[in-house]
Design a protein around this motif. Structure first.
Motif, PDB file in Angstrom:
ATOM      1  N   MET A  24      25.977  49.156  53.271  1.00  0.00           N
ATOM      2  CA  MET A  24      25.750  49.097  54.726  1.00  0.00           C
ATOM      3  C   MET A  24      24.426  48.388  54.985  1.00  0.00           C
ATOM      4  O   MET A  24      23.439  48.642  54.296  1.00  0.00           O
ATOM      5  N   TYR A  25      24.420  47.508  55.972  1.00  0.00           N
ATOM      6  CA  TYR A  25      23.184  46.789  56.301  1.00  0.00           C
ATOM      7  C   TYR A  25      22.842  46.992  57.774  1.00  0.00           C
ATOM      8  O   TYR A  25      23.726  46.990  58.638  1.00  0.00           O
ATOM      9  N   THR A  26      21.569  47.160  58.027  1.00  0.00           N
ATOM     10  CA  THR A  26      21.076  47.368  59.386  1.00  0.00           C
ATOM     11  C   THR A  26      19.975  46.369  59.685  1.00  0.00           C
ATOM     12  O   THR A  26      19.029  46.249  58.895  1.00  0.00           O
ATOM     13  N   CYS A  27      20.069  45.665  60.809  1.00  0.00           N
ATOM     14  CA  CYS A  27      18.951  44.807  61.215  1.00  0.00           C
ATOM     15  C   CYS A  27      17.804  45.704  61.663  1.00  0.00           C
ATOM     16  O   CYS A  27      17.956  46.519  62.573  1.00  0.00           O
ATOM     17  N   GLY A  28      16.683  45.552  61.004  1.00  0.00           N
ATOM     18  CA  GLY A  28      15.538  46.417  61.298  1.00  0.00           C
ATOM     19  C   GLY A  28      14.734  45.908  62.486  1.00  0.00           C
ATOM     20  O   GLY A  28      15.066  44.886  63.096  1.00  0.00           O
ATOM     21  N   GLU A 221      16.553  35.958  56.930  1.00  0.00           N
ATOM     22  CA  GLU A 221      16.044  37.138  56.233  1.00  0.00           C
ATOM     23  C   GLU A 221      17.135  38.176  55.973  1.00  0.00           C
ATOM     24  O   GLU A 221      17.180  38.782  54.906  1.00  0.00           O
ATOM     25  N   CYS A 222      18.035  38.360  56.957  1.00  0.00           N
ATOM     26  CA  CYS A 222      19.019  39.436  56.776  1.00  0.00           C
ATOM     27  C   CYS A 222      20.038  39.081  55.695  1.00  0.00           C
ATOM     28  O   CYS A 222      20.416  39.932  54.893  1.00  0.00           O
ATOM     29  N   SER A 223      20.453  37.805  55.658  1.00  0.00           N
ATOM     30  CA  SER A 223      21.405  37.398  54.612  1.00  0.00           C
ATOM     31  C   SER A 223      20.780  37.606  53.229  1.00  0.00           C
ATOM     32  O   SER A 223      21.426  38.106  52.310  1.00  0.00           O
ATOM     33  N   PRO A 246      22.968  35.145  68.913  1.00  0.00           N
ATOM     34  CA  PRO A 246      23.364  34.302  67.786  1.00  0.00           C
ATOM     35  C   PRO A 246      23.030  34.891  66.403  1.00  0.00           C
ATOM     36  O   PRO A 246      23.457  34.337  65.401  1.00  0.00           O
ATOM     37  N   HIS A 247      22.293  36.035  66.375  1.00  0.00           N
ATOM     38  CA  HIS A 247      21.759  36.466  65.078  1.00  0.00           C
ATOM     39  C   HIS A 247      22.841  36.741  64.028  1.00  0.00           C
ATOM     40  O   HIS A 247      22.815  36.175  62.934  1.00  0.00           O
ATOM     41  N   HIS A 248      23.789  37.620  64.362  1.00  0.00           N
ATOM     42  CA  HIS A 248      24.799  37.957  63.344  1.00  0.00           C
ATOM     43  C   HIS A 248      25.731  36.791  63.055  1.00  0.00           C
ATOM     44  O   HIS A 248      26.185  36.599  61.931  1.00  0.00           O
ATOM     45  N   THR A 249      26.013  36.027  64.097  1.00  0.00           N
ATOM     46  CA  THR A 249      26.849  34.831  63.926  1.00  0.00           C
ATOM     47  C   THR A 249      26.190  33.908  62.895  1.00  0.00           C
ATOM     48  O   THR A 249      26.848  33.376  61.996  1.00  0.00           O
ATOM     49  N   ASN A 250      24.883  33.759  63.001  1.00  0.00           N
ATOM     50  CA  ASN A 250      24.155  32.888  62.075  1.00  0.00           C
ATOM     51  C   ASN A 250      24.043  33.500  60.679  1.00  0.00           C
ATOM     52  O   ASN A 250      24.107  32.791  59.672  1.00  0.00           O
ATOM     53  N   GLU A 251      23.903  34.826  60.628  1.00  0.00           N
ATOM     54  CA  GLU A 251      23.876  35.485  59.314  1.00  0.00           C
ATOM     55  C   GLU A 251      25.180  35.213  58.570  1.00  0.00           C
ATOM     56  O   GLU A 251      25.185  34.916  57.369  1.00  0.00           O
ATOM     57  N   ILE A 252      26.301  35.318  59.302  1.00  0.00           N
ATOM     58  CA  ILE A 252      27.611  35.097  58.665  1.00  0.00           C
ATOM     59  C   ILE A 252      27.701  33.643  58.191  1.00  0.00           C
ATOM     60  O   ILE A 252      28.122  33.370  57.056  1.00  0.00           O
TER      61      ILE A 252
HETATM   62 ZN    ZN Z   1      19.630  40.869  61.057  1.00  0.00          ZN
END
Ligand code: ZN
Ligand code: AMP
Length: 481
Positions: A24-28, A221-223, A246-252
């Motif tokens: 599980m991942y959480t954006c901090g 950073e999240c990826s 756009p954050h999660h879209t870009n992480e993917i």
């Molecule tokens: Zn994130």
């Protein structure tokens, strides 16, 4: 367990890649200011999710980043660097600001009973990992250099808009606070992986890279942090709804381009805490913190309870009146738990299973915490002994963690102290006898044996002891001879 998956826009059975194990991942938080209670709503609901996944038998490995570099005041790579803004505001260095607000964040989490994820990683600890991923993206043709910066090329993807059917015009959402358009971008949706040439000449933190001295974009950073701790696959990724685009879209985009396969199957987004004047946000400067709630006399766990009372996929409106109502309900609940006697019989397995089923039915249904709270109230209605009721509440509390058991114990201690003060001077043997009779009368009443209850009252009266039923329980007076 059924969970709404923002990626498919459907409720789906949650099945981790490996049975019994969940990554599980959480954006901090971005640690340039205190977390507001809106941010903490998101972390509270994610905490319940993590605990519930554990409750139903999974070993959960959870990772969270701390954003201490690269997050600009618009999520779309424009505006001022948030950390720098914090440092200027307080005449401190970026690292001092990061340390102070990271500590403050975890202090708030402790007060709200939000467990710490197993792995917590500041972005500034992972510069080599960011550079490595960006090099891979460049080598695979998913990234390009322009004007000194490195960008992700979204036109190389088959599908970029994962969470919504965005159109190009909708991208204005991501750049609404933009001061100037970035003409280096080949496509409007492209985003920065590494900044070298930037308008922030006073950028404090910079690192050597193959593309010159610079610093990472926010999304990378999240990826990188997720894969650093759990590898190339994630079961579930969480964040507030504003993170979806756009954050999660870009992480993917980055992760799947790097790994060459689907990265994360389930996406869990918590909707916003709003006030009557709109979304609570740090950048607006006016927001509510846990410390403010405490100053105003609220136990932070009342706020946790307030969050539990509504579904994570609905916006929640904060008002002091709503919080007051939660406080009244919370205190009543503590009062009822305090009445339960731990030594009342053995655990009744059938009643326990019945009570637990209501609770798991609620949470299995897309983490319906408000129904889980109803299941908690239903425990008091079960036809069973106090021992079983307490066992159920203890069990639910491993997920909800509203601090009910400890608060009930404190209440009973206070009551006992008060009673001791009131009964000071009464002969201990007589006191023990009166208390035993009061308990016997209470039990008779509960069993609807009113004749027995009245007989006890009369027995005491004959001895010069008058019983008085009050909201705080039965009290007595000893008549002067
Ligand atoms: Zn994130
Ligand atoms: P930030 O510190 O701004 O990076 O945000 C931390 C987390 O809080 C992210 O998951 C955001 O999506 C979430 N968040 C931001 N504003 C709100 C809000 N008003 N209500 C609930 N969650 C929020």
């Amino acid at each position: 367990m059924l969970l709404y998956n923002s990626a498919t826009r459907k409720r789906e059975e949650f099945i981790p890649r490996e049975e019994g194990k969940v990554t599980m991942y959480t954006c901090g938080p971005t640690v340039y200011h205190f977390a507001h209670i809106g941010n903490l709503r998101t972390y509270t609901m994610e905490d319940v999710l993590e605990r519930y996944l554990g409750y139903i038998g999974n070993k959960v490995t959870r990772v969270m980043n701390i954003t201490d570099v690269g997050h600009l005041s618009s999520d779309g790579d424009t505006g001022e660097d948030k950390m720098l803004k914090g440092a200027k505001r307080e005449h401190k260095t970026v690292l001092e600001i990061a340390k102070f607000y990271t500590d403050a964040f975890f202090a708030d989490c402790d007060k709200l009973h939000i467990k710490r994820p197993e792995f917590i990683e500041p972005a500034t600890n992972c510069i080599p990992e960011f550079i490595a991923m960006i090099e891979t993206l460049l080598a695979k043709g998913y990234a390009y250099e322009a004007g000194g910066n490195i960008y992700f090329d979204t036109s190389k993807l088959e599908r970029y808009y994962i969470f919504n059917d965005f159109k190009e015009e909708d991208l204005e959402v991501g750049v609404r606070e933009s001061v100037e358009a970035d003409h280096n971008k080949k496509n409007k949706a492209d985003f920065v992986l590494w900044f070298t040439k930037s308008k922030f000449d006073d950028q404090e933190l910079k690192w050597e890279s193959p593309w010159g001295l610079g610093y990472p974009g926010w999304h990378i950073e999240c990826s990188c942090i997720a894969s650093k701790f759990v590898g190339e696959y994630l079961d579930i990724h969480c964040g507030g709804i504003d993170n979806a685009f756009p954050h999660h879209t870009n992480e993917i985009a980055q992760s799947e381009a790097t790994f060459g396969h689907e990265w994360c199957k389930y996406w869990f987004h918590v909707h916003h805490l709003n006030t009557n004047s709109g979304k609570m946000s740090k950048s607006k400067g006016e927001f509510l913190t846990v410390s403010l709630l405490e100053e105003k006399g609220y136990d932070p766990l009342v706020y946790r309870f307030f969050c539990m009372q509504s579904h994570y996929r609905k916006n929640l409106v904060f008002s002091w009146e709503n919080l007051d109502n939660a406080k009244i309900a919370y205190n009543k609940l503590v009062g009822r738990v305090a009445e339960l006697k731990a030594n009342d019989g053995e655990i009744d397995e059938a009643a326990f299973a019945e009570g637990k089923k209501r609770f798991t039915d609620a949470l299995d249904n897309d983490l319906n915490t408000s129904l889980a709270v109803t299941a908690l109230y239903d425990v008091f209605k079960l036809r069973t002994n106090d021992r079983t009721k307490l066992a159920l509440i203890e069990s639910f509390e491993t997920v909800l963690d509203l601090g009910l058991i400890a608060a009930a114990a404190r209440l009973n201690e206070e009551k006992a102290k008060q009673a001791a003060e009131e009964n000071a001077g009464v002969d201990p043997e007589l006191l023990a006898y009166i208390q035993e009779r009061i308990e016997a009368r209470k039990a008779a009443k509960k069993a609807k044996n009113f004749a027995e209850a009245d007989a006890i009252r009369d027995e005491l009266l004959a001895k010069g002891i008058t019983l008085l039923d009050t909201r705080e329980g039965t009290k007595f007076t000893i008549n002067e001879a």
